[in-house]
Design a protein around this motif. Structure first.
Motif, PDB file in Angstrom:
ATOM      1  N   LEU A  49      17.129  18.760  43.754  1.00  0.00           N
ATOM      2  CA  LEU A  49      16.034  18.123  44.485  1.00  0.00           C
ATOM      3  C   LEU A  49      15.211  17.228  43.567  1.00  0.00           C
ATOM      4  CD1 LEU A  49      14.842  21.082  46.748  1.00  0.00           C
ATOM      5  CD2 LEU A  49      16.049  19.014  47.470  1.00  0.00           C
ATOM      6  N   LYS A  50      15.020  17.681  42.322  1.00  0.00           N
ATOM      7  CA  LYS A  50      14.253  16.897  41.356  1.00  0.00           C
ATOM      8  C   LYS A  50      14.944  15.579  41.041  1.00  0.00           C
ATOM      9  CE  LYS A  50      12.230  17.160  36.719  1.00  0.00           C
ATOM     10  NZ  LYS A  50      12.085  17.992  35.493  1.00  0.00           N
ATOM     11  N   ASN A  51      16.281  15.621  40.971  1.00  0.00           N
ATOM     12  CA  ASN A  51      17.045  14.419  40.627  1.00  0.00           C
ATOM     13  C   ASN A  51      17.463  13.612  41.855  1.00  0.00           C
ATOM     14  OD1 ASN A  51      17.044  14.897  37.815  1.00  0.00           O
ATOM     15  ND2 ASN A  51      18.717  16.371  38.043  1.00  0.00           N
ATOM     16  N   LEU A  52      17.066  14.057  43.056  1.00  0.00           N
ATOM     17  CA  LEU A  52      17.491  13.379  44.275  1.00  0.00           C
ATOM     18  C   LEU A  52      17.101  11.903  44.307  1.00  0.00           C
ATOM     19  CD1 LEU A  52      18.867  13.534  47.023  1.00  0.00           C
ATOM     20  CD2 LEU A  52      16.688  14.301  47.993  1.00  0.00           C
ATOM     21  N   PRO A  53      15.850  11.519  43.974  1.00  0.00           N
ATOM     22  CA  PRO A  53      15.503  10.087  43.978  1.00  0.00           C
ATOM     23  C   PRO A  53      16.395   9.263  43.051  1.00  0.00           C
ATOM     24  CG  PRO A  53      13.524  11.426  43.859  1.00  0.00           C
ATOM     25  CD  PRO A  53      14.673  12.355  43.647  1.00  0.00           C
ATOM     26  N   LEU A  54      16.695   9.821  41.878  1.00  0.00           N
ATOM     27  CA  LEU A  54      17.564   9.132  40.925  1.00  0.00           C
ATOM     28  C   LEU A  54      18.958   8.947  41.508  1.00  0.00           C
ATOM     29  CD1 LEU A  54      17.810   8.036  37.998  1.00  0.00           C
ATOM     30  CD2 LEU A  54      18.553  10.322  37.332  1.00  0.00           C
ATOM     31  N   LEU A  55      19.479   9.988  42.150  1.00  0.00           N
ATOM     32  CA  LEU A  55      20.804   9.916  42.756  1.00  0.00           C
ATOM     33  C   LEU A  55      20.820   8.927  43.921  1.00  0.00           C
ATOM     34  CD1 LEU A  55      21.704  13.731  42.763  1.00  0.00           C
ATOM     35  CD2 LEU A  55      22.579  11.962  41.217  1.00  0.00           C
ATOM     36  N   ALA A  78      22.563   1.388  44.568  1.00  0.00           N
ATOM     37  CA  ALA A  78      22.999   0.277  43.718  1.00  0.00           C
ATOM     38  C   ALA A  78      24.522   0.163  43.706  1.00  0.00           C
ATOM     39  CB  ALA A  78      22.465   0.465  42.299  1.00  0.00           C
ATOM     40  N   SER A  79      25.203   1.301  43.712  1.00  0.00           N
ATOM     41  CA  SER A  79      26.668   1.288  43.726  1.00  0.00           C
ATOM     42  C   SER A  79      27.200   0.685  45.023  1.00  0.00           C
ATOM     43  CB  SER A  79      27.208   2.711  43.552  1.00  0.00           C
ATOM     44  OG  SER A  79      26.788   3.262  42.328  1.00  0.00           O
ATOM     45  N   LEU A  80      26.593   1.056  46.150  1.00  0.00           N
ATOM     46  CA  LEU A  80      27.037   0.521  47.436  1.00  0.00           C
ATOM     47  C   LEU A  80      26.794  -0.988  47.520  1.00  0.00           C
ATOM     48  CD1 LEU A  80      25.806   3.289  49.912  1.00  0.00           C
ATOM     49  CD2 LEU A  80      28.130   2.899  49.089  1.00  0.00           C
ATOM     50  N   THR A 136      14.010   4.416  49.469  1.00  0.00           N
ATOM     51  CA  THR A 136      13.420   5.757  49.515  1.00  0.00           C
ATOM     52  C   THR A 136      13.359   6.409  48.134  1.00  0.00           C
ATOM     53  OG1 THR A 136      15.613   6.636  50.097  1.00  0.00           O
ATOM     54  CG2 THR A 136      14.088   6.196  51.901  1.00  0.00           C
ATOM     55  N   GLY A 137      14.301   6.077  47.261  1.00  0.00           N
ATOM     56  CA  GLY A 137      14.322   6.732  45.955  1.00  0.00           C
ATOM     57  C   GLY A 137      13.518   6.034  44.879  1.00  0.00           C
ATOM     58  N   MET A 138      13.430   4.696  44.946  1.00  0.00           N
ATOM     59  CA  MET A 138      12.805   3.912  43.886  1.00  0.00           C
ATOM     60  C   MET A 138      11.349   4.280  43.598  1.00  0.00           C
ATOM     61  SD  MET A 138      12.431  -0.223  43.520  1.00  0.00           S
ATOM     62  CE  MET A 138      14.163  -0.498  43.771  1.00  0.00           C
ATOM     63  N   PRO A 139      10.491   4.493  44.606  1.00  0.00           N
ATOM     64  CA  PRO A 139       9.091   4.783  44.301  1.00  0.00           C
ATOM     65  C   PRO A 139       8.876   6.087  43.536  1.00  0.00           C
ATOM     66  CG  PRO A 139       9.353   4.130  46.603  1.00  0.00           C
ATOM     67  CD  PRO A 139      10.723   4.377  46.063  1.00  0.00           C
ATOM     68  N   ARG A 140       9.896   6.929  43.466  1.00  0.00           N
ATOM     69  CA  ARG A 140       9.706   8.251  42.864  1.00  0.00           C
ATOM     70  C   ARG A 140      10.390   8.408  41.508  1.00  0.00           C
ATOM     71  NH1 ARG A 140      11.787  12.096  47.416  1.00  0.00           N
ATOM     72  NH2 ARG A 140      13.084  10.286  47.945  1.00  0.00           N
ATOM     73  N   ILE A 141      10.843   7.294  40.920  1.00  0.00           N
ATOM     74  CA  ILE A 141      11.408   7.367  39.569  1.00  0.00           C
ATOM     75  C   ILE A 141      10.734   6.340  38.681  1.00  0.00           C
ATOM     76  CG2 ILE A 141      13.635   8.200  40.420  1.00  0.00           C
ATOM     77  CD1 ILE A 141      14.784   5.460  39.988  1.00  0.00           C
ATOM     78  N   THR A 185      14.552   2.638  36.887  1.00  0.00           N
ATOM     79  CA  THR A 185      14.876   1.796  38.035  1.00  0.00           C
ATOM     80  C   THR A 185      15.565   0.523  37.577  1.00  0.00           C
ATOM     81  OG1 THR A 185      12.962   2.619  39.258  1.00  0.00           O
ATOM     82  CG2 THR A 185      13.948   0.572  40.030  1.00  0.00           C
ATOM     83  N   GLY A 186      15.005  -0.147  36.575  1.00  0.00           N
ATOM     84  CA  GLY A 186      15.589  -1.387  36.077  1.00  0.00           C
ATOM     85  C   GLY A 186      16.996  -1.184  35.556  1.00  0.00           C
ATOM     86  N   LEU A 187      17.204  -0.080  34.827  1.00  0.00           N
ATOM     87  CA  LEU A 187      18.519   0.191  34.257  1.00  0.00           C
ATOM     88  C   LEU A 187      19.540   0.485  35.348  1.00  0.00           C
ATOM     89  CD1 LEU A 187      20.157   0.507  31.680  1.00  0.00           C
ATOM     90  CD2 LEU A 187      19.484   2.906  31.591  1.00  0.00           C
ATOM     91  N   ILE A 188      19.129   1.260  36.361  1.00  0.00           N
ATOM     92  CA  ILE A 188      20.054   1.625  37.432  1.00  0.00           C
ATOM     93  C   ILE A 188      20.402   0.408  38.286  1.00  0.00           C
ATOM     94  CG2 ILE A 188      20.329   3.007  39.523  1.00  0.00           C
ATOM     95  CD1 ILE A 188      18.523   5.114  38.150  1.00  0.00           C
ATOM     96  N   LEU A 189      19.386  -0.398  38.609  1.00  0.00           N
ATOM     97  CA  LEU A 189      19.652  -1.569  39.441  1.00  0.00           C
ATOM     98  C   LEU A 189      20.522  -2.586  38.717  1.00  0.00           C
ATOM     99  CD1 LEU A 189      16.255  -2.144  41.289  1.00  0.00           C
ATOM    100  CD2 LEU A 189      18.311  -0.992  42.089  1.00  0.00           C
ATOM    101  N   LEU A 190      20.556  -2.499  37.392  1.00  0.00           N
ATOM    102  CA  LEU A 190      21.451  -3.366  36.623  1.00  0.00           C
ATOM    103  C   LEU A 190      22.918  -3.034  36.919  1.00  0.00           C
ATOM    104  CD1 LEU A 190      21.114  -5.614  34.505  1.00  0.00           C
ATOM    105  CD2 LEU A 190      21.468  -3.885  32.748  1.00  0.00           C
ATOM    106  N   MET A 191      23.143  -1.835  37.486  1.00  0.00           N
ATOM    107  CA  MET A 191      24.504  -1.468  37.878  1.00  0.00           C
ATOM    108  C   MET A 191      25.085  -2.449  38.884  1.00  0.00           C
ATOM    109  SD  MET A 191      24.245   2.635  38.458  1.00  0.00           S
ATOM    110  CE  MET A 191      25.788   2.576  39.371  1.00  0.00           C
TER     111      MET A 191
END
Length: 292
Positions: free
Chosen positions: A6-12, A18-20, A237-242, A247-253
């Motif tokens: 649950l803690k890592n849910l926003p990150l996931l 980003a993958s989709l 839904t996930g971005m505001p909570r990380i 966020t920048g690193l993940i969206l670079l995916m």
């Protein structure tokens, strides 16, 4: 274990989103629909799904003229982004077109300096210069050796970045209004208005809205329902909570994976210098996106 998940849910959620979205340009290339038509079906199918989500969640679809026209303005700029980006994909391939479109990071930063009196940092200047150097390594050889469509594709990618910058500012405006639309309703209106503008564009330019092959329905449905609506719902839904740095690193995916899919799916010829340029550009985009 459950608490950790649950803690890592926003990150996931952001990782999955980003993958989709990274498959967006792949769907455009796989489909044989005209460039503007592919944009129409993306935002039409995605908009219908988002509207259904808004109705299921019992969200208000009308919160006043300011909220509606703000979403409509975002839809107009997103229409321009689709027109330029889809043509860029056809000219230079999904990987490079997506990479160039992500130069919006620097245009957003420049707009912050010009219009919102943000400070010009050494980090920002360095990231812009580095990104341009990386882009030069990618396109220099083909720029001189290929026909005009390649050069047009690079320039259209930059126009897509400019259009996306205006879209982001318009979208942000809708999110800070005193009376604003809920998330699903806001994105649904933006998408459906964008579909209308894209339809008008296709009519004016004489592009066909026909879906050429049965398999193109599959590609366009994935593009609209999965890449557009589901991808952005997960990110929104996930971005505001990380943390912003993550966020920048993940969206670079998204541009990274798009470049990789281009190589794996379409056998994009990539030299060592081009690969180095892509890595440099992606690193510069990350520096530009994650500012203190």
């Amino acid at each position: 274990m459950q608490d950790s998940t649950l803690k890592n849910l926003p990150l996931l959620q952001v990782l999955a989103g980003a993958s989709l979205i990274s498959f967006s340009s792949i769907m455009v290339r796989l489909s044989e629909a005209d460039p503007t038509a592919a944009g129409v079906y993306r935002v039409l199918f995605g908009g219908i799904a988002l509207l259904a989500g808004a109705l299921i969640r019992r969200e208000n679809l009308w919160m006043g003229a300011k909220a509606f026209f703000g979403a409509a303005a975002a839809g107009l700029f997103f229409c321009f982004d689709m027109v330029f980006w889809h043509r860029s994909i056809h000219y230079v391939g999904p990987g490079l077109a997506t990479l160039i479109a992500n130069f919006q990071v620097f245009l957003v930063a420049a707009a912050g300096v010009l219009f919102f009196k943000e400070k010009v940092t050494t980090r920002l200047i360095f990231s812009i210069i580095t990104a341009l150097a990386g882009l030069y390594l990618i396109v220099a050889q083909d720029w001189a050796a290929t026909a005009g469509n390649y050069r047009a594709g690079v320039l259209l990618g930059l126009l897509a970045a400019l259009s996306y910058t205006f879209y982001l500012f318009a979208l942000r405006r809708t999110m800070v209004l005193p009376v604003k639309l809920p998330l699903f309703a806001n994105m649904a209106i933006m998408s459906l208005v964008s579909a209308l503008f894209l339809y008008i564009t296709a009519t004016v330019t004489g592009e066909s809205l026909a879906i050429p092959r049965p398999v193109d329905w599959l590609w366009l449905l994935i593009y609209g329902l999965v890449c557009h609506s589901l991808g952005w719902i997960l990110i929104g839904t996930g971005m505001p909570r990380i943390p912003p740095s993550k966020t920048g690193l993940i969206l670079l995916m998204q541009p990274t994976l798009a470049f990789i899919w281009d190589i794996l799916i379409f056998a994009r010829p990539t030299t060592a210098i081009e690969a180095l340029g892509a890595v440099i550009t992606l690193g510069a985009i990350y520096l530009g996106a994650v500012r203190r």
